[in-house]
Design an enzyme around this catalytic site. Structure first.
Site, mmCIF file in Angstrom:
data_model
loop_
_atom_site.group_PDB
_atom_site.id
_atom_site.type_symbol
_atom_site.label_atom_id
_atom_site.label_comp_id
_atom_site.label_asym_id
_atom_site.label_seq_id
_atom_site.Cartn_x
_atom_site.Cartn_y
_atom_site.Cartn_z
ATOM 1 N N ILE A 1 69.760 53.825 72.268
ATOM 2 C CA ILE A 1 69.538 52.835 73.323
ATOM 3 C C ILE A 1 70.790 52.652 74.194
ATOM 4 O O ILE A 1 70.704 52.196 75.331
ATOM 5 C CB ILE A 1 69.119 51.474 72.699
ATOM 6 N N SER A 2 71.973 53.011 73.647
ATOM 7 C CA SER A 2 73.228 52.938 74.421
ATOM 8 C C SER A 2 73.422 51.606 75.145
ATOM 9 O O SER A 2 73.813 51.579 76.319
ATOM 10 C CB SER A 2 73.323 54.104 75.419
ATOM 11 N N TRP B 1 73.436 69.100 82.862
ATOM 12 C CA TRP B 1 72.683 69.888 83.847
ATOM 13 C C TRP B 1 73.651 70.652 84.748
ATOM 14 O O TRP B 1 73.474 71.842 85.007
ATOM 15 C CB TRP B 1 71.799 68.952 84.682
ATOM 16 N N HIS C 1 74.954 64.362 89.045
ATOM 17 C CA HIS C 1 74.597 62.993 89.475
ATOM 18 C C HIS C 1 73.859 63.036 90.815
ATOM 19 O O HIS C 1 72.885 62.316 91.025
ATOM 20 C CB HIS C 1 75.853 62.125 89.595
ATOM 21 N N ASP D 1 69.606 60.218 81.603
ATOM 22 C CA ASP D 1 70.756 60.875 80.961
ATOM 23 C C ASP D 1 70.659 62.394 81.082
ATOM 24 O O ASP D 1 69.558 62.950 81.135
ATOM 25 C CB ASP D 1 70.827 60.451 79.486
ATOM 26 N N ARG E 1 63.866 57.946 77.753
ATOM 27 C CA ARG E 1 65.245 58.449 77.848
ATOM 28 C C ARG E 1 65.198 59.958 77.945
ATOM 29 O O ARG E 1 64.606 60.625 77.090
ATOM 30 C CB ARG E 1 66.090 58.042 76.637
ATOM 31 N N SER F 1 78.017 49.382 81.074
ATOM 32 C CA SER F 1 79.310 48.695 80.972
ATOM 33 C C SER F 1 80.323 49.569 80.232
ATOM 34 O O SER F 1 81.525 49.349 80.328
ATOM 35 C CB SER F 1 79.143 47.327 80.294
ATOM 36 N N GLU F 2 79.838 50.577 79.512
ATOM 37 C CA GLU F 2 80.736 51.489 78.796
ATOM 38 C C GLU F 2 81.144 52.696 79.658
ATOM 39 O O GLU F 2 82.075 53.424 79.317
ATOM 40 C CB GLU F 2 80.074 52.005 77.505
ATOM 41 N N TRP G 1 82.699 52.813 82.328
ATOM 42 C CA TRP G 1 84.060 52.690 82.883
ATOM 43 C C TRP G 1 85.039 53.520 82.079
ATOM 44 O O TRP G 1 86.143 53.806 82.538
ATOM 45 C CB TRP G 1 84.535 51.230 82.868
ATOM 46 N N LEU H 1 56.382 47.414 94.696
ATOM 47 C CA LEU H 1 57.074 47.829 93.466
ATOM 48 C C LEU H 1 58.400 47.085 93.426
ATOM 49 O O LEU H 1 59.052 46.936 94.457
ATOM 50 C CB LEU H 1 57.339 49.353 93.504
HETATM 51 C C1 IPE Z 1 73.643 55.849 79.150
HETATM 52 O O1 IPE Z 1 74.069 57.171 79.215
HETATM 53 C C2 IPE Z 1 73.967 55.134 80.411
HETATM 54 C C3 IPE Z 1 73.318 55.624 81.628
HETATM 55 C C4 IPE Z 1 72.403 56.545 81.721
HETATM 56 C C5 IPE Z 1 73.725 54.951 82.828
HETATM 57 P P1 IPE Z 1 75.433 57.645 78.527
HETATM 58 O O2 IPE Z 1 75.504 59.111 78.712
HETATM 59 O O3 IPE Z 1 76.558 56.844 79.034
HETATM 60 O O4 IPE Z 1 75.157 57.269 77.001
HETATM 61 P P2 IPE Z 1 75.944 57.682 75.672
HETATM 62 O O5 IPE Z 1 77.361 57.273 75.847
HETATM 63 O O6 IPE Z 1 75.812 59.165 75.514
HETATM 64 O O7 IPE Z 1 75.255 56.942 74.571
HETATM 65 C C1 IPE Z 2 73.765 60.072 82.976
HETATM 66 O O1 IPE Z 2 74.180 61.390 82.867
HETATM 67 C C2 IPE Z 2 74.328 59.388 84.204
HETATM 68 C C3 IPE Z 2 75.362 58.369 83.897
HETATM 69 C C4 IPE Z 2 75.715 57.959 82.721
HETATM 70 C C5 IPE Z 2 76.012 57.770 85.047
HETATM 71 P P1 IPE Z 2 75.525 61.767 82.112
HETATM 72 O O2 IPE Z 2 76.630 61.777 83.078
HETATM 73 O O3 IPE Z 2 75.715 60.883 80.928
HETATM 74 O O4 IPE Z 2 75.184 63.247 81.639
HETATM 75 P P2 IPE Z 2 75.578 63.919 80.266
HETATM 76 O O5 IPE Z 2 75.050 63.056 79.171
HETATM 77 O O6 IPE Z 2 77.061 64.021 80.237
HETATM 78 O O7 IPE Z 2 74.908 65.245 80.320
HETATM 79 MG MG MG Z 3 75.150 61.014 78.975
#
Ligand code: IPE
Ligand code: IPE
Ligand code: MG
Length: 250
Positions: free
Chosen positions: A195-196, A25, A37, A20, A188, A66-67, A69, A131
């Site tokens: 845990i999201s 960044w 990304h 995350d 994390r 799954s969220e 999207w 691995l």
């Molecule tokens: C969790 O990150 C999912 C991934 C890293 C793929 P999110 O950035 O989507 O989580 P929330 O919404 O802040 O909890």
């Molecule tokens: C995690 O980074 C990657 C995905 C969820 C795909 P974020 O895109 O959630 O980055 P922040 O949390 O907005 O900084």
């Molecule tokens: Mg995030």
């Protein structure tokens, strides 16, 4: 639990990571979120390398929930393209290094072309043992438990399974990570302590580690630091510390 090695292990067998902080960044640098990304791919390469050199058996990375999207459609599209490009560019290299690739999550939501590439990558690397790299894509812990429940219910409905024969082990055998050692270390990045909807069932006794580093900043030194924290932990699995020490002395 008669195998005392689960209490003493200094190195995890299975590391699960929520990557995350990519967006923040990029924002800090005045760049579009997608640049974050992309930069995060270097961190993926770094942790895979460390796992290979340390002999960690299994690495699970949360790439798309799954969220996710719910994000702007352009960002979702760019993430899908990045996933596709990564499959194209990295799979050969991973295969060369003996990495087995597995994708967990509801893949029917992906474009047919992406589904095909996923299947091809899994097929190519199926016999590799250095691995196991598991990418959680369109994954949700609740989805995982739901799909396992659906499988078992269908078996009961067909008369192939008695309801009272459903055990924790049987449920586990239908979850996405079946056959893998349980994740013993969770990381994390990005400063959030939640845990999201990642591995809900499987994280029941996992050691948790949170860092404020944003994912593109998480390099091999940061991973080494996290692993050092794991090595200092006493895993008790419900027992007392004294019991654990006595078991280890015996
Ligand atoms: C969790 O990150 C999912 C991934 C890293 C793929 P999110 O950035 O989507 O989580 P929330 O919404 O802040 O909890
Ligand atoms: C995690 O980074 C990657 C995905 C969820 C795909 P974020 O895109 O959630 O980055 P922040 O949390 O907005 O900084
Ligand atoms: Mg995030």
């Amino acid at each position: 639990m008669s195998d005392t090695s689960v209490y003493t292990r200094k190195l995890p067998r299975h590391v699960a990571i929520i990557m995350d902080g990519n967006g923040r960044w990029a924002r800090k640098r005045g760049l579009p979120r997608f640049a974050g990304h992309k930069a995060g791919m270097d961190s993926v390469r770094a942790v895979v390398k460390v796992c290979l050199s340390q002999g960690i058996e299994c690495l699970t990375l949360f790439a798309f929930s799954s969220e996710n999207w719910r994000r702007p459609v352009e960002e979702v599209g760019l993430l899908m393209n990045l996933f596709m490009a990564a499959l194209d560019m990295e799979v050969r290299k991973l295969h060369k290094h003996g990495v087995r690739l597995r994708i967990i999550g509801e893949r029917s939501a992906f474009a047919p072309e992406l589904q095909q590439r996923i299947a091809a990558a899994e097929q190519l690397t199926v016999d590799n043992t250095a691995l196991t790299l598991i990418i959680a894509a369109n994954y949700g812990g609740r989805w995982d438990i739901t799909q396992a429940t659906r499988q078992l219910s269908a078996e009961v409905a067909r008369g192939d399974l008695q309801a009272d024969a459903i055990t924790q082990e049987l449920i586990e055998s239908r979850l996405s990570l079946s056959g893998m050692p349980e994740p013993d270390f969770f990381i994390r990045t990005g400063g959030e302590q939640r845990i999201s909807n990642f591995l809900l069932w499987q994280l029941a006794y996992t050691e948790l580690y949170f860092t404020d580093l944003l994912w593109p900043e998480f390099d091999d030194a940061a991973f080494a630091e996290a692993l050092k924290s794991f090595a200092t932990r006493q895993r008790r699995f419900g027992r007392t510390g004294e019991q654990v020490e006595k078991m280890l002395d015996a």
